[in-house]
Design a protein around this motif. Structure first.
Motif, PDB file in Angstrom:
ATOM      1  N   VAL A  36       0.642  -1.430  -0.314  1.00  0.00           N
ATOM      2  CA  VAL A  36       0.043  -0.026   0.216  1.00  0.00           C
ATOM      3  C   VAL A  36       0.890   1.263   0.073  1.00  0.00           C
ATOM      4  O   VAL A  36       2.117   1.308   0.826  1.00  0.00           O
ATOM      5  N   PHE A  37       0.475   1.953  -0.424  1.00  0.00           N
ATOM      6  CA  PHE A  37       1.595   3.600  -0.825  1.00  0.00           C
ATOM      7  C   PHE A  37       0.699   4.499  -0.224  1.00  0.00           C
ATOM      8  O   PHE A  37      -0.228   4.925   0.562  1.00  0.00           O
ATOM      9  N   SER A  38       0.889   5.556   0.831  1.00  0.00           N
ATOM     10  CA  SER A  38       1.394   6.846   1.043  1.00  0.00           C
ATOM     11  C   SER A  38       1.845   7.901   1.172  1.00  0.00           C
ATOM     12  O   SER A  38       3.267   7.856   0.819  1.00  0.00           O
ATOM     13  N   LYS A  39       1.069   8.452   0.169  1.00  0.00           N
ATOM     14  CA  LYS A  39       1.999  10.005  -0.332  1.00  0.00           C
ATOM     15  C   LYS A  39       2.859  10.345   1.199  1.00  0.00           C
ATOM     16  O   LYS A  39       3.559  11.535   1.176  1.00  0.00           O
ATOM     17  N   LYS A  40       0.996  10.965   2.457  1.00  0.00           N
ATOM     18  CA  LYS A  40       1.640  11.787   3.056  1.00  0.00           C
ATOM     19  C   LYS A  40       3.120  10.581   4.029  1.00  0.00           C
ATOM     20  O   LYS A  40       3.701  11.551   5.093  1.00  0.00           O
ATOM     21  N   GLU A  41       3.609   9.560   4.384  1.00  0.00           N
ATOM     22  CA  GLU A  41       4.505   9.095   4.787  1.00  0.00           C
ATOM     23  C   GLU A  41       5.527   8.999   4.210  1.00  0.00           C
ATOM     24  O   GLU A  41       6.114   7.596   3.429  1.00  0.00           O
ATOM     25  N   GLY A  42       5.698  10.169   2.472  1.00  0.00           N
ATOM     26  CA  GLY A  42       7.386   9.748   2.618  1.00  0.00           C
ATOM     27  C   GLY A  42       7.480   9.545   0.756  1.00  0.00           C
ATOM     28  O   GLY A  42       7.839   8.916   0.815  1.00  0.00           O
ATOM     29  N   SER A  43       5.768   9.270   0.503  1.00  0.00           N
ATOM     30  CA  SER A  43       5.735   8.488  -0.997  1.00  0.00           C
ATOM     31  C   SER A  43       5.756   7.230  -0.867  1.00  0.00           C
ATOM     32  O   SER A  43       6.363   6.387  -1.707  1.00  0.00           O
ATOM     33  N   ASP A  44       5.752   6.795   0.388  1.00  0.00           N
ATOM     34  CA  ASP A  44       6.694   4.670   0.426  1.00  0.00           C
ATOM     35  C   ASP A  44       5.709   4.394   0.296  1.00  0.00           C
ATOM     36  O   ASP A  44       4.069   4.818   0.802  1.00  0.00           O
ATOM     37  N   ARG A  45       6.072   3.142   0.603  1.00  0.00           N
ATOM     38  CA  ARG A  45       4.922   2.039   0.454  1.00  0.00           C
ATOM     39  C   ARG A  45       5.328   1.068   2.270  1.00  0.00           C
ATOM     40  O   ARG A  45       6.416   0.942   2.813  1.00  0.00           O
ATOM     41  N   LEU A  46       4.321   0.473   2.635  1.00  0.00           N
ATOM     42  CA  LEU A  46       4.129  -1.172   3.222  1.00  0.00           C
ATOM     43  C   LEU A  46       4.626  -2.248   1.911  1.00  0.00           C
ATOM     44  O   LEU A  46       3.453  -1.501   0.930  1.00  0.00           O
ATOM     45  N   TRP A  47       5.254  -2.832   2.579  1.00  0.00           N
ATOM     46  CA  TRP A  47       5.364  -4.236   1.814  1.00  0.00           C
ATOM     47  C   TRP A  47       4.979  -5.420   2.644  1.00  0.00           C
ATOM     48  O   TRP A  47       5.161  -5.820   3.643  1.00  0.00           O
ATOM     49  N   ASN A  48       4.490  -7.124   2.069  1.00  0.00           N
ATOM     50  CA  ASN A  48       4.304  -7.373   2.790  1.00  0.00           C
ATOM     51  C   ASN A  48       4.922  -9.222   1.459  1.00  0.00           C
ATOM     52  O   ASN A  48       4.195  -8.801   0.321  1.00  0.00           O
ATOM     53  N   TYR A  49       5.130  -9.728   1.797  1.00  0.00           N
ATOM     54  CA  TYR A  49       5.378 -11.020   1.281  1.00  0.00           C
ATOM     55  C   TYR A  49       4.816 -12.780   1.659  1.00  0.00           C
ATOM     56  O   TYR A  49       4.396 -12.640   2.994  1.00  0.00           O
ATOM     57  N   ALA A  50       4.134 -13.717   0.625  1.00  0.00           N
ATOM     58  CA  ALA A  50       4.305 -14.407   0.603  1.00  0.00           C
ATOM     59  C   ALA A  50       4.902 -15.842   0.626  1.00  0.00           C
ATOM     60  O   ALA A  50       5.250 -15.454  -0.555  1.00  0.00           O
TER      61      ALA A  50
END
Length: 200
Positions: free
Chosen positions: A61-75
């Motif tokens: 998921v992407f967040s512009k307000k969080e430094g245009s960064d993403r949270l990541w998860n893997y299976a």
């Protein structure tokens, strides 16, 4: 009327064709403990599948307000028994932040993890693949997925549906405007026998 029927049945034919020849299909994905993210915004992370397993699904998921960064998860899921045990695992070279890049696991490896570091100066991440080689098995029938996410800034959920298909790498584009990245994953099958070919 014919156009309506075509619109109804074409997606079904596409799904059936994509599943043709596969003996087994991945079920629901377990992204780890309580489906938590492997990182927090603007922080680095290191994710590795358990020994003998490979990455089969990626969520972000992407967040512009969080430094245009993403949270990541893997299976992860175990590789096919026909491949045997991994004979060697390693970290590939770093793919620099703020640039487009293309990379496959060297030495016919399969992606079994990701490592990433965030750089606030470019609002992007650098990446490394964790790769594992299975004896001298070789890739074949390789193809590129469509873009994930479909548009910059959108959530991303890439899943492997058919067993015996593996992620070998990716190509990415970076938008200097949106400060986000789109991925196309390199998907391959692997031979069930050792072969003399080696990719660099």
């Amino acid at each position: 009327m014919d156009l309506i029927l075509l619109c109804v049945f074409l997606p079904l034919v596409s799904v059936a064709w994509g599943q043709h020849g596969a003996d087994y299909y991945y079920g629901p994905y377990n992204y780890g403990d309580n489906d938590e993210w492997v990182n927090v915004y603007r922080q680095g992370f290191n994710f590795q599948c358990p020994h003998g397993q490979v990455v089969v699904a990626i969520r972000s998921v992407f967040s512009k307000k969080e430094g245009s960064d993403r949270l990541w998860n893997y299976a992860c899921m175990p590789a096919a028994q026909s491949l045997g045990e991994p004979t060697e695992c390693w970290w590939e070279e770093i793919n620099r932040a703020g640039t487009e890049w293309y990379q496959t696991c060297s030495d016919n490896g399969l992606v079994a993890g990701f490592q990433s570091q965030y750089f606030p100066s470019v609002l992007d991440r650098e990446w490394q693949f964790y790769c594992c080689r299975y004896s001298r098995r070789c890739p074949y029938s390789c193809w590129l997925t469509t873009e994930y996410p479909g548009h910059y800034g959108e959530d991303m959920d890439m899943m492997m549906y058919a067993y015996d298909y593996y992620i070998r790498g990716a190509t990415t584009t970076f938008s200097a405007v949106d400060r986000d990245r789109q991925w196309k994953f390199i998907i391959c099958r692997m031979t069930e026998y050792d072969c003399p070919f080696q990719n660099v």
